[in-house]
Motif scaffolding. Structure first.
Motif, PDB file in Angstrom:
ATOM      1  N   PRO A  45      -6.199 -13.538  -1.470  1.00 10.66           N
ATOM      2  CA  PRO A  45      -5.438 -14.254  -0.441  1.00 10.66           C
ATOM      3  C   PRO A  45      -4.751 -13.318   0.544  1.00 10.66           C
ATOM      4  O   PRO A  45      -4.256 -13.752   1.573  1.00 10.66           O
ATOM      5  N   ARG A  46      -4.716 -12.025   0.228  1.00 12.09           N
ATOM      6  CA  ARG A  46      -3.998 -11.106   1.104  1.00 12.09           C
ATOM      7  C   ARG A  46      -4.833 -10.771   2.329  1.00 12.09           C
ATOM      8  O   ARG A  46      -6.038 -10.875   2.313  1.00 12.09           O
ATOM      9  N   ASN A  47      -4.141 -10.321   3.365  1.00  9.72           N
ATOM     10  CA  ASN A  47      -4.857  -9.851   4.537  1.00  9.72           C
ATOM     11  C   ASN A  47      -5.581  -8.557   4.198  1.00  9.72           C
ATOM     12  O   ASN A  47      -5.162  -7.807   3.335  1.00  9.72           O
ATOM     13  N   ILE A  48      -6.683  -8.316   4.907  1.00  6.82           N
ATOM     14  CA  ILE A  48      -7.461  -7.116   4.623  1.00  6.82           C
ATOM     15  C   ILE A  48      -7.409  -6.192   5.828  1.00  6.82           C
ATOM     16  O   ILE A  48      -7.074  -6.599   6.930  1.00  6.82           O
ATOM     17  N   ASP A  49      -7.750  -4.946   5.578  1.00  3.63           N
ATOM     18  CA  ASP A  49      -7.606  -3.921   6.614  1.00  3.63           C
ATOM     19  C   ASP A  49      -8.966  -3.587   7.209  1.00  3.63           C
ATOM     20  O   ASP A  49      -9.830  -3.059   6.527  1.00  3.63           O
ATOM     21  N   VAL A  50      -9.166  -3.941   8.473  1.00  3.14           N
ATOM     22  CA  VAL A  50     -10.369  -3.515   9.181  1.00  3.14           C
ATOM     23  C   VAL A  50      -9.954  -2.423  10.158  1.00  3.14           C
ATOM     24  O   VAL A  50      -9.084  -2.627  10.989  1.00  3.14           O
ATOM     25  N   THR A  51     -10.557  -1.267  10.030  1.00  4.34           N
ATOM     26  CA  THR A  51     -10.201  -0.135  10.883  1.00  4.34           C
ATOM     27  C   THR A  51     -11.234   0.018  11.983  1.00  4.34           C
ATOM     28  O   THR A  51     -12.434   0.077  11.700  1.00  4.34           O
TER      29      THR A  51
ATOM     30  N   GLU B 114       3.203  -3.068   0.610  1.00  7.29           N
ATOM     31  CA  GLU B 114       2.166  -4.093   0.646  1.00  7.29           C
ATOM     32  C   GLU B 114       1.647  -4.288   2.073  1.00  7.29           C
ATOM     33  O   GLU B 114       0.443  -4.398   2.307  1.00  7.29           O
ATOM     34  N   GLU B 115       2.556  -4.314   3.041  1.00  7.94           N
ATOM     35  CA  GLU B 115       2.167  -4.544   4.434  1.00  7.94           C
ATOM     36  C   GLU B 115       1.377  -3.362   4.986  1.00  7.94           C
ATOM     37  O   GLU B 115       0.457  -3.549   5.773  1.00  7.94           O
ATOM     38  N   ILE B 116       1.754  -2.146   4.580  1.00  6.77           N
ATOM     39  CA  ILE B 116       0.997  -0.977   5.064  1.00  6.77           C
ATOM     40  C   ILE B 116      -0.462  -1.112   4.668  1.00  6.77           C
ATOM     41  O   ILE B 116      -1.367  -0.834   5.439  1.00  6.77           O
ATOM     42  N   ARG B 117      -0.671  -1.567   3.441  1.00  6.56           N
ATOM     43  CA  ARG B 117      -2.048  -1.724   2.975  1.00  6.56           C
ATOM     44  C   ARG B 117      -2.821  -2.688   3.853  1.00  6.56           C
ATOM     45  O   ARG B 117      -3.995  -2.505   4.128  1.00  6.56           O
ATOM     46  N   GLN B 118      -2.148  -3.756   4.267  1.00  7.27           N
ATOM     47  CA  GLN B 118      -2.850  -4.785   5.039  1.00  7.27           C
ATOM     48  C   GLN B 118      -3.052  -4.379   6.489  1.00  7.27           C
ATOM     49  O   GLN B 118      -4.053  -4.722   7.113  1.00  7.27           O
ATOM     50  N   ILE B 119      -2.088  -3.666   7.060  1.00  5.07           N
ATOM     51  CA  ILE B 119      -2.236  -3.259   8.454  1.00  5.07           C
ATOM     52  C   ILE B 119      -3.176  -2.062   8.542  1.00  5.07           C
ATOM     53  O   ILE B 119      -3.957  -1.932   9.471  1.00  5.07           O
ATOM     54  N   GLY B 120      -3.149  -1.195   7.557  1.00  2.00           N
ATOM     55  CA  GLY B 120      -3.933   0.021   7.596  1.00  2.00           C
ATOM     56  C   GLY B 120      -3.025   1.196   7.903  1.00  2.00           C
ATOM     57  O   GLY B 120      -2.386   1.199   8.953  1.00  2.00           O
ATOM     58  N   PRO B 121      -2.953   2.196   7.006  1.00  2.00           N
ATOM     59  CA  PRO B 121      -2.027   3.319   7.201  1.00  2.00           C
ATOM     60  C   PRO B 121      -2.285   4.067   8.504  1.00  2.00           C
ATOM     61  O   PRO B 121      -1.367   4.627   9.096  1.00  2.00           O
ATOM     62  N   GLU B 122      -3.534   4.056   8.990  1.00  2.00           N
ATOM     63  CA  GLU B 122      -3.820   4.816  10.209  1.00  2.00           C
ATOM     64  C   GLU B 122      -3.116   4.207  11.417  1.00  2.00           C
ATOM     65  O   GLU B 122      -2.926   4.866  12.430  1.00  2.00           O
ATOM     66  N   TYR B 123      -2.708   2.927  11.333  1.00  2.00           N
ATOM     67  CA  TYR B 123      -1.985   2.317  12.452  1.00  2.00           C
ATOM     68  C   TYR B 123      -0.468   2.448  12.300  1.00  2.00           C
ATOM     69  O   TYR B 123       0.250   2.547  13.266  1.00  2.00           O
ATOM     70  N   VAL B 124       0.012   2.400  11.051  1.00  2.00           N
ATOM     71  CA  VAL B 124       1.459   2.396  10.818  1.00  2.00           C
ATOM     72  C   VAL B 124       2.014   3.791  10.597  1.00  2.00           C
ATOM     73  O   VAL B 124       3.221   3.991  10.669  1.00  2.00           O
TER      74      VAL B 124
END
Lengths: 387, 433
Positions: A189-195, B278-288
């Protein structure tokens, strides 16, 4: 001048996101009259396809990883198109000409899709596989004699129920093994990271002191290319001709030998595929999660209602207009352009110069506009409207 | 043929029966009654398990259940010489604020729980508050919030602005005002927490001799931030301090589009109040990466208590998970409640438990905490920088726990007011000092 240019660039880039998201819906809603509330969720499917492609490319090393994005765009189109064709063949087809039912049914589809990506896991897929394969096989190889009996439909229902239960048994049997890696949801359910690949991150240089953000320029180019592609497809290709023929007069097209069933599937498939591409594109801009679609569906319908149903030119102009209005109002740049406006006017501009309030203004604008042109900027003319 | 049909029917029914029994077993497993306990205490857990907030709130439910399991494994709660097992009843608030009130009523009236642990958004707390006050019941709320509230029936284990936002602004000015001046730009989600927090920050910035050059709110879930970027660039052509109180998805859009627009943390230091591991994981560390966050707990803290907490959580829920400040806070409140029940030697007399809670000290994963007479806890403030591995590097901490101030002293309307529930007066929740 610099101000005008930067506002225009911002406006066009907001508009091109709207355009990208709305093109698919313009086809589905405009040409087929299907109020597809699952459009946003088809975008979400496209975004998840991008995520999967990205993960497939990750082990290939840094160099090849940079190339994942074009592959993801193509994959998103085809996977979502297949989902769309499947939807059309199993559900939408049965509801043509009943807009209210399609509205409710596609809303249901959107809920199912959201929950599916949240909870899909290997045991679940296997269970669903068992159910579907069993149900289809048993029903197909049922002796003809039984199939002609009056109770046959009930029997078919019973077989489906039984295979669904077997599916559940499969799921609980596999879950019972208790292997954490196996039972883990694929996405959760969590958001996923697309780079985004490196070449899309950051700025692509600047013109006259204005930064050109890579992803923004890329999305503007992508939406222009897609629009040209769709325009070519609808006006120059054979299937495009058939689609337009069916839109104008279904019975006559059928009489003339156009396979209207296939036309419907293809139209819905193309519309869905475009939603998939839009979904892949917005992974560059925002977050990717099961609820992604909800943020876009209202804007999509807004664009189409404003532009006029069934008209691509209207869709383009409407999305650009909304984008530019939003960027000019939301950033309060009227104040900078006209620094010596009266105090009252300045206060009003400043009041609306936040993101929340600029939406209010846009809605007011659309409501006002529709008072004068209730069918949008470019209303559809011809027989099909009266029918 | 007829035989074959009936065979098929029988087979189908048999399959159905097997399916039903298996699922029933699967669903009802684990209901063993503990032999070593003298009884059970029911507690309620009320978080959103579905809807937008489910992503964040399910982690709190997991942590609270872990704390309850730990307590039960080590002998339960001791009351009057007997040991009681804690039994948790979990309800789904469904990210819908009236549902929180409804489920609270259900937990109190139908289940008869001794306490409820629940909530995340301020909106859900505001919806629950009247229920707990009317029934004179008992709620623990775990999230950092805007303050300006002090209920007799609620205990708050998250930070109030003087334990998060205010030290963070001081730190930003200390570090950056030489280069960038005392100017800030505020970005937040459009609801009660960011708006109240920003009111406080604006007053504080003013009293520090600084200036708030811009303020913008995005509706929850909106992902278009181009106009905000334009405004920030106009306000700060050469860089400046940005304070971010966005919640949820909008953060991802903000950081992705900041990066594309060339707003990098070197020139534009960003302080966020709702971005944890938790939020860093979802945003992506390369952005934050390179941005700052203020919390009371970071997973990377490295003390023994913190490592034990992290290890217990990862062992329970998987190696790929992370812990964060709200989870630590949720974990603490279960232990605070247990300590209060044992001190009061009753779990049924809520007034006694509430009175016993005040003054309770605990060695939490973040360090020592203490429940104050205003129903908030003292906490250590920490500021971290987001790193590429998804963790924070701790740059600053307040050394000692900071006492909670509920009624904000920067805001003119509440300046001089205080809350103290140990005093026997009608307006103990808000009175002039």
């Amino acid at each position: 001048m610099e101000l005008v240019f930067s506002q225009l660039l911002d406006g066009v880039s907001i508009g091109s996101v709207l355009l990208l998201a709305a093109t698919g819906l313009a086809i589905v809603f405009g040409l087929m009259g299907v109020i597809n509330l699952a459009h946003g969720e088809l975008m979400m499917v496209g975004a998840y396809v991008t995520y999967v492609v990205q993960n497939l490319f990750k082990p290939l090393g840094e160099g090849l990883f940079q190339l994942y994005y074009p592959v993801a765009l193509v994959a998103a189109f085809f996977v979502t198109a297949v989902v769309g064709v499947f939807l059309e063949k199993t559900l939408i087809r049965k509801l043509y000409g009943r807009p209210l039912e399609t509205l409710l049914a596609t809303w249901g589809v959107s809920l199912i899709l959201i929950q599916f990506v949240r909870s899909v896991s290997t045991p679940m897929v296997l269970g669903i596989g068992v159910t579907v394969i069993l149900g289809i096989l048993v029903n197909r190889y049922l002796p003809k004699k039984i199939k002609s009996r009056p109770f046959a439909p009930y029997l078919a229902g019973l077989i489906w129920t039984a295979s669904a239960l077997l599916g559940i048994v499969t799921i609980s049997a596999i879950t019972g093994i208790g292997n954490r890696a196996l039972n883990k949801p694929w996405f959760g359910p969590r958001n996923i990271d697309v780079t985004a690949p490196k070449w899309l991150q950051g700025s692509w240089g600047s013109i006259a002191g204005i930064e050109l953000p890579g992803i923004r320029i890329f999305i503007i180019i992508l939406s222009a290319l897609l629009l040209l592609g769709v325009a070519w497809f609808l006006t120059k290709s054979v299937w495009g001709l058939r689609i337009r023929a069916v839109t104008q007069n279904r019975q006559m097209s059928n009489c003339l030998g156009i396979p209207t069933d296939s036309v419907d599937s293809i139209t819905f498939g193309v519309g869905s595929g475009l939603a998939g591409v839009a979904g892949a594109a917005i992974t560059l801009l925002g977050s990717v999660g099961p609820n992604l679609g909800a943020a876009y569906i209202v804007s999509c319908f807004m664009v189409i209602v404003l532009g006029g149903v069934g008209n691509l030119v209207g869709t383009v102009i409407a999305s650009m207009m909304l984008g530019i209005i939003q960027s000019i109002i939301g950033s309060g740049s009227l104040l900078i352009a006209f620094p010596d406006m009266p105090k009252v006017a300045a206060a009003v501009v400043e009041f609306f110069a936040t993101t929340s309030m600029s939406y209010v203004l846009i809605f007011i604008f659309i409501i006002g506009f529709l008072q004068f042109k209730p069918t949008g900027m470019f209303p559809q003319k011809g027989r099909s409207v009266e029918a | 043929m007829k035989l074959s049909l009936s065979k098929r029917l029988v087979a189908g029914l048999a399959a159905a029966a097997v399916g039903l029994t298996t699922t029933a077993c699967g669903g009802g497993g684990g209901g063993d009654t503990a032999g070593d306990f003298d009884g059970e205490i029911k507690v309620g857990i009320l978080h959103s398990l579905s809807g937008t907030m489910a992503i964040s709130e399910t982690t709190l439910k997991e942590t609270e259940e872990m704390a309850i399991k730990e307590i039960n494994d080590s002998g339960g709660v001791k009351v009057g010489g007997k040991s009681y097992k804690i039994k948790s009843i979990s309800e789904d608030g469904a990210s819908d604020w009236p549902t929180f009130a409804e489920k609270s009523q259900k937990l109190i009236d139908a289940d008869g729980v001794a306490v409820v642990f629940g909530g995340w958004t301020s909106a859900s707390r505001k919806a629950m508050l009247p229920v707990y006050e009317a029934k004179d019941h008992f709620l623990f709320y775990p999230i950092q919030y805007e303050g300006q509230e002090c209920s007799k029936n609620i205990f708050y284990t998250g930070a109030v602005p003087n334990q998060q936002a205010e030290p963070a602004v001081d730190w930003l000015f200390d570090k950056f005002s030489g280069k960038l001046g005392k100017k800030v730009y505020l970005v937040g989600s459009d609801y009660v927490y960011p708006r109240t927090a920003n009111t406080i920050i604006k007053e504080q910035v003013k009293s520090l001799g600084g200036e708030t050059v811009g303020e913008d709110y995005i509706p929850l879930g909106n992902t278009e931030v181009a106009p905000i970027i334009a405004k920030i660039k106009k306000a700060f052509p050469d860089g400046g301090i940005i304070i971010n109180t966005l919640n949820g998805d909008s953060n991802v859009a903000l950081f992705k589009q900041f990066k594309a627009a060339g707003i990098d943390p070197e020139k534009y230091p960003i302080m966020s109040f709702s971005i944890a591991e938790e939020e860093i994981r979802q945003i992506g560390p390369e952005y934050v990466g390179g941005t700052y966050a203020a919390w009371n707990y970071f997973m990377s803290l490295g003390t023994e208590a913190s490592n034990n907490f992290n290890e217990a959580f990862l062992a329970e829920y998987g190696d790929d998970r992370v812990t964060n400040d709200p989870m630590e806070s949720a974990y603490n409140m279960v232990y605070l409640w247990k300590a209060a029940v044992e001190k009061a030697d009753t779990y049924e007399d809520l007034d006694a438990v509430r009175n016993a809670l005040i003054g309770i000290k605990l060695d939490a994963p973040q360090g020592p905490i203490e429940m104050y007479p205003n129903h908030h806890i003292s906490q250590t403030v920490r500021i971290g920088e987001a790193m590429d591995d998804g963790q924070f590097k701790i740059l600053w901490d307040s050394k000692t726990p900071v006492a909670p101030i509920t009624w904000n002293q920067y805001v003119p309307e509440t300046k001089g007011y205080k809350c103290d529930w140990t005093l026997d007066r009608a307006d103990a929740g808000k009175f002039k000092m």
